[in-house]
Design an enzyme around this catalytic site. Sequence first.
Site, mmCIF file in Angstrom:
data_model
loop_
_atom_site.group_PDB
_atom_site.id
_atom_site.type_symbol
_atom_site.label_atom_id
_atom_site.label_comp_id
_atom_site.label_asym_id
_atom_site.label_seq_id
_atom_site.Cartn_x
_atom_site.Cartn_y
_atom_site.Cartn_z
ATOM 1 N N SER A 43 -76.035 -91.026 15.943
ATOM 2 C CA SER A 43 -76.340 -91.313 14.539
ATOM 3 C C SER A 43 -77.157 -90.191 13.897
ATOM 4 O O SER A 43 -77.175 -90.060 12.676
ATOM 5 C CB SER A 43 -77.036 -92.668 14.401
ATOM 6 O OG SER A 43 -78.277 -92.666 15.040
ATOM 7 N N LYS A 72 -86.073 -98.317 17.256
ATOM 8 C CA LYS A 72 -86.065 -99.777 17.256
ATOM 9 C C LYS A 72 -87.312 -100.392 17.866
ATOM 10 O O LYS A 72 -87.559 -101.583 17.682
ATOM 11 C CB LYS A 72 -84.812 -100.306 17.955
ATOM 12 C CG LYS A 72 -83.516 -99.847 17.376
ATOM 13 C CD LYS A 72 -83.350 -100.061 15.885
ATOM 14 C CE LYS A 72 -83.414 -101.474 15.428
ATOM 15 N NZ LYS A 72 -82.691 -101.663 14.143
HETATM 16 C C1 LIG Z 1 -78.927 -95.081 17.402
HETATM 17 C C2 LIG Z 1 -79.209 -95.850 16.166
HETATM 18 N N1 LIG Z 1 -79.136 -95.234 14.997
HETATM 19 C C3 LIG Z 1 -79.371 -95.877 13.851
HETATM 20 C C4 LIG Z 1 -79.697 -97.193 13.818
HETATM 21 C C5 LIG Z 1 -79.897 -97.859 12.495
HETATM 22 O O1 LIG Z 1 -81.191 -98.308 12.282
HETATM 23 P P1 LIG Z 1 -81.397 -99.643 11.451
HETATM 24 O O2 LIG Z 1 -80.961 -100.779 12.310
HETATM 25 O O3 LIG Z 1 -82.863 -99.681 11.177
HETATM 26 O O4 LIG Z 1 -80.571 -99.556 10.222
HETATM 27 C C6 LIG Z 1 -79.781 -97.878 15.009
HETATM 28 C C7 LIG Z 1 -80.068 -99.300 15.020
HETATM 29 O O5 LIG Z 1 -79.839 -100.014 15.969
HETATM 30 C C8 LIG Z 1 -79.540 -97.196 16.214
HETATM 31 O O6 LIG Z 1 -79.595 -97.827 17.402
#
Ligand SMILES: Cc1ncc(COP(=O)(O)O)c(C=O)c1O
Length: 306
Positions: free
Chosen positions: A265, A48
């Site tokens: 994630s 981010k």
């Molecule tokens: C840990 C984590 N994984 C995945 C994402 C997803 O990324 P995006 O917001 O670019 O879709 C985020 C977004 O906040 C995140 O904090």
Amino acid sequence: MTTPAVQASITQLVGNTPLLRIRLFDERYPDLEIYAKAEWFNPGGSVKDRAALSMIEDGERRGRLTPDKVIIDSTSGNTGIAYALVGAAKGYRVRLVMPDNVSAERKQLVSAYGADVVLSDGMEGSDGAIRMVREMVSDDPDAYFYPDQYNNPANTLAHYHGTGREILEQTGGRLTHFVAGLGTTGTFVGTARRLKEHDPSIQTIGVQPDDAFHGLEGLKHLPSAIVPGIWDPGLADEVWGAPTEASYDLARAVASSEGVLVGHSCGAVLWAIEQLASEVHRGVVVTVFPDGGDRYLSTGLYRPRQ
Ligand SMILES: Cc1ncc(COP(=O)(O)O)c(C=O)c1O
């Protein structure tokens, strides 16, 4: 190896993250190469940083962000850390609304960077935090710069000009598949757009939680959530739903078998890559690992099992 140059500001360390070869499925699928962008190498510890820096610098260029304004947004945590870091580096005040059930580490980190934290009802998830920010901004519009990461094209552009370009350079453009989690969808949309412009045959798979109630912090279950304005479903060849427990197991597996300590994630994208591997058996798959696992210790992701 060249010695890193001296940098005038921490913000210059955002992006240009390493691409790591992941070997978790090598034995079962020897003809499949898997690579992951190690986004915890960003100075704020997550992907981010890219989006926050891009949206803040876009606000500065357009004259919407001036020194008297407070940067405000809703965030499940990583974007907040990134706003707080970039705001501190550039001298802006930052106010963040986050659900009250996000991990303790995240709340403490943003406070350490000097940001104010406003907590919203955890039962309402990230949508509750979005609604609260919208109310605060409509009550006092002149006080705030609201980047609105869910609807700001500068979020996706960070990945179009950064993540996507870097992946093409780091792989020599030889990837066959791109897999990424969907939160604001900025990472997926910006990167997939860049990759498909380069080679429309690259297959793209977006990964969301398989259920509205899930434990995959950072990801959004699109059918039950406010759909981000920057989401472009036309860029996704597939969208798959990852189960929480299986994702956690894969995060633990890549940590203990490869020394790559990742967040929730990352387990979800590994789950999708395992499904993909069982279908295609060969290819060059690139994914994005949004953050590291040390940020989730209090959630129990890595608690030793009895
Ligand atoms: C840990 C984590 N994984 C995945 C994402 C997803 O990324 P995006 O917001 O670019 O879709 C985020 C977004 O906040 C995140 O904090």
